[in-house]
Design a protein around this motif. Structure first.
Motif, PDB file in Angstrom:
ATOM      1  N   ILE A 258       0.861  -1.182   0.000  1.00 11.18           N
ATOM      2  CA  ILE A 258       0.000   0.000   0.000  1.00 11.18           C
ATOM      3  C   ILE A 258       0.897   1.232   0.000  1.00 11.18           C
ATOM      4  CG2 ILE A 258      -1.785   1.275   1.237  1.00 11.18           C
ATOM      5  CD1 ILE A 258      -2.668  -1.395   2.460  1.00 11.18           C
ATOM      6  N   LYS A 259       0.723   2.052  -1.022  1.00 10.98           N
ATOM      7  CA  LYS A 259       1.628   3.183  -1.211  1.00 10.98           C
ATOM      8  C   LYS A 259       0.880   4.512  -1.151  1.00 10.98           C
ATOM      9  CE  LYS A 259       5.433   4.692  -4.213  1.00 10.98           C
ATOM     10  NZ  LYS A 259       6.237   4.358  -5.418  1.00 10.98           N
ATOM     11  N   ASP A 260       1.315   5.369  -0.241  1.00  7.71           N
ATOM     12  CA  ASP A 260       0.913   6.774  -0.151  1.00  7.71           C
ATOM     13  C   ASP A 260      -0.492   7.014   0.394  1.00  7.71           C
ATOM     14  OD1 ASP A 260       3.368   7.574  -1.052  1.00  7.71           O
ATOM     15  OD2 ASP A 260       2.759   7.782  -3.143  1.00  7.71           O
ATOM     16  N   SER A 261      -1.162   6.000   0.959  1.00  6.07           N
ATOM     17  CA  SER A 261      -2.459   6.299   1.582  1.00  6.07           C
ATOM     18  C   SER A 261      -2.270   7.158   2.828  1.00  6.07           C
ATOM     19  CB  SER A 261      -3.213   5.009   1.910  1.00  6.07           C
ATOM     20  OG  SER A 261      -2.627   4.317   2.998  1.00  6.07           O
ATOM     21  N   TRP A 262      -1.090   7.090   3.447  1.00  3.31           N
ATOM     22  CA  TRP A 262      -0.820   7.912   4.630  1.00  3.31           C
ATOM     23  C   TRP A 262      -0.843   9.406   4.302  1.00  3.31           C
ATOM     24  CZ3 TRP A 262       3.294  11.344   5.094  1.00  3.31           C
ATOM     25  CH2 TRP A 262       4.278  11.251   4.091  1.00  3.31           C
ATOM     26  N   LYS A 263      -0.560   9.740   3.049  1.00  2.15           N
ATOM     27  CA  LYS A 263      -0.493  11.154   2.682  1.00  2.15           C
ATOM     28  C   LYS A 263      -1.854  11.835   2.753  1.00  2.15           C
ATOM     29  CE  LYS A 263       3.621  10.806  -0.251  1.00  2.15           C
ATOM     30  NZ  LYS A 263       4.193  10.985  -1.610  1.00  2.15           N
ATOM     31  N   MET A 264      -2.930  11.053   2.634  1.00  2.00           N
ATOM     32  CA  MET A 264      -4.253  11.659   2.713  1.00  2.00           C
ATOM     33  C   MET A 264      -4.532  12.204   4.110  1.00  2.00           C
ATOM     34  SD  MET A 264      -7.983  10.131   1.612  1.00  2.00           S
ATOM     35  CE  MET A 264      -8.514   9.611   3.246  1.00  2.00           C
ATOM     36  N   ILE A 265      -3.930  11.566   5.123  1.00  2.00           N
ATOM     37  CA  ILE A 265      -4.169  12.013   6.502  1.00  2.00           C
ATOM     38  C   ILE A 265      -2.885  12.552   7.132  1.00  2.00           C
ATOM     39  CG2 ILE A 265      -6.176  10.547   6.942  1.00  2.00           C
ATOM     40  CD1 ILE A 265      -4.285   8.514   8.237  1.00  2.00           C
ATOM     41  N   ARG A 266      -2.000  13.082   6.319  1.00  2.00           N
ATOM     42  CA  ARG A 266      -0.734  13.575   6.848  1.00  2.00           C
ATOM     43  C   ARG A 266      -0.932  14.765   7.779  1.00  2.00           C
ATOM     44  NH1 ARG A 266       2.715  15.085   1.720  1.00  2.00           N
ATOM     45  NH2 ARG A 266       4.304  15.157   3.355  1.00  2.00           N
ATOM     46  N   TYR A 267      -2.051  15.485   7.641  1.00  2.00           N
ATOM     47  CA  TYR A 267      -2.342  16.626   8.521  1.00  2.00           C
ATOM     48  C   TYR A 267      -3.371  16.263   9.584  1.00  2.00           C
ATOM     49  CZ  TYR A 267      -0.404  18.752   4.304  1.00  2.00           C
ATOM     50  OH  TYR A 267       0.386  19.048   3.220  1.00  2.00           O
ATOM     51  N   GLY A 268      -3.713  14.979   9.686  1.00  2.00           N
ATOM     52  CA  GLY A 268      -4.753  14.549  10.606  1.00  2.00           C
ATOM     53  C   GLY A 268      -6.088  14.414   9.887  1.00  2.00           C
TER      54      GLY A 268
END
Length: 244
Positions: free
Chosen positions: A192-202
């Motif tokens: 899984i790549k870059d799904s964390w970026k959607m919630i990088r600001y919370g």
């Protein structure tokens, strides 16, 4: 700019996401109560299609790649790195023909429309992380259900999600427990790549115009091999895929 747009688009996407959960709560209840497992599963599949599509309201995109010829009718343990709650809907929708079940925290089985109902009735394992005996028992029961029904399971072996995309060392405990009860299961890594970026600001603002990718990697036959070895192989496959 993407963060700035998130201040305006997040309320819309979040509102639609929550509305979908509320709408599908009674749909799931009717399907399960009157038509049984198959109808309930179809309702959950469609629910997760709508949930994953809701992120498009933020300009984000989901790409799911599965070029593997995976067997249908054989239990599979899908091992994936974990970056956020969005990891789950694409896994449920795109792997729907494999009847993939999840190991979830028992706290999630209450007070969340649609999600809690599915966790209680969908056939996965709901574990109390403070009670090791209960956790092992529930995972073993999942392994039995996988063997009997030819279901699959999705496991996030890191134990917790990564907030910056960095992979933590995979743990073998849950996988080993399932294999004790379902030794014929095939191990399949998913990167899984870059799904964390959607919630990088919370949770607010959610990030916008972010491409995210899920990729099913080469299956691993665990039979006759140390569990630590096969889990490490899966972890390395995922690390390589994310680095490319």
């Amino acid at each position: 700019m993407k963060k700035f747009l998130g201040y305006f688009l997040t309320p819309v996407a979040t509102g639609v996401f929550l509305l979908i959960l509320v709408i599908f709560q009674p749909i799931q209840w009717v399907c399960f109560r009157f038509f049984g497992y198959s109808a309930h599963k179809k309702s959950v599949d469609i629910l997760n299609l709508f949930l994953l599509r809701s992120v498009y309201l933020l300009g984000n995109t989901v790409t799911f790649i599965n070029n593997q010829n995976l067997p249908v009718g054989r239990p599979i343990i899908f091992l994936a790195n974990h970056q956020g709650l969005l990891d789950i809907p694409p896994m449920i929708w795109y792997l729907r023909k494999y009847h993939a079940k999840f190991i979830s925290k028992i706290e999630l089985t209450k007070n969340i429309p649609s999600i809690s109902y599915n966790l209680r009735h969908g056939g996965g394992a709901n574990i109390d992380r403070k009670d090791q005996r209960q956790s092992i028992t529930e995972i073993m029961k999942l392994g039995v259900r996988m063997k009997e029904n030819k279901w699959s399971a999705v496991i996030f072996p890191e134990g917790t999600r990564s907030t910056d995309g960095t992979i933590k060392t995979f743990q073998v405990g849950g996988i080993a427990t399932i294999l004790k009860k379902c030794p014929e299961a095939l191990l399949v890594p998913v990167a899984i790549k870059d799904s964390w970026k959607m919630i990088r600001y919370g949770q607010y603002p959610l990030n916008t115009f972010t491409p995210m990718k899920w990729e099913v990697l080469t299956p691993i036959e665990p039979a006759g091999r140390p569990i630590e070895e096969v889990v490490l192989e899966a972890e390395n496959q995922i690390r390589t895929a994310l680095a490319s």
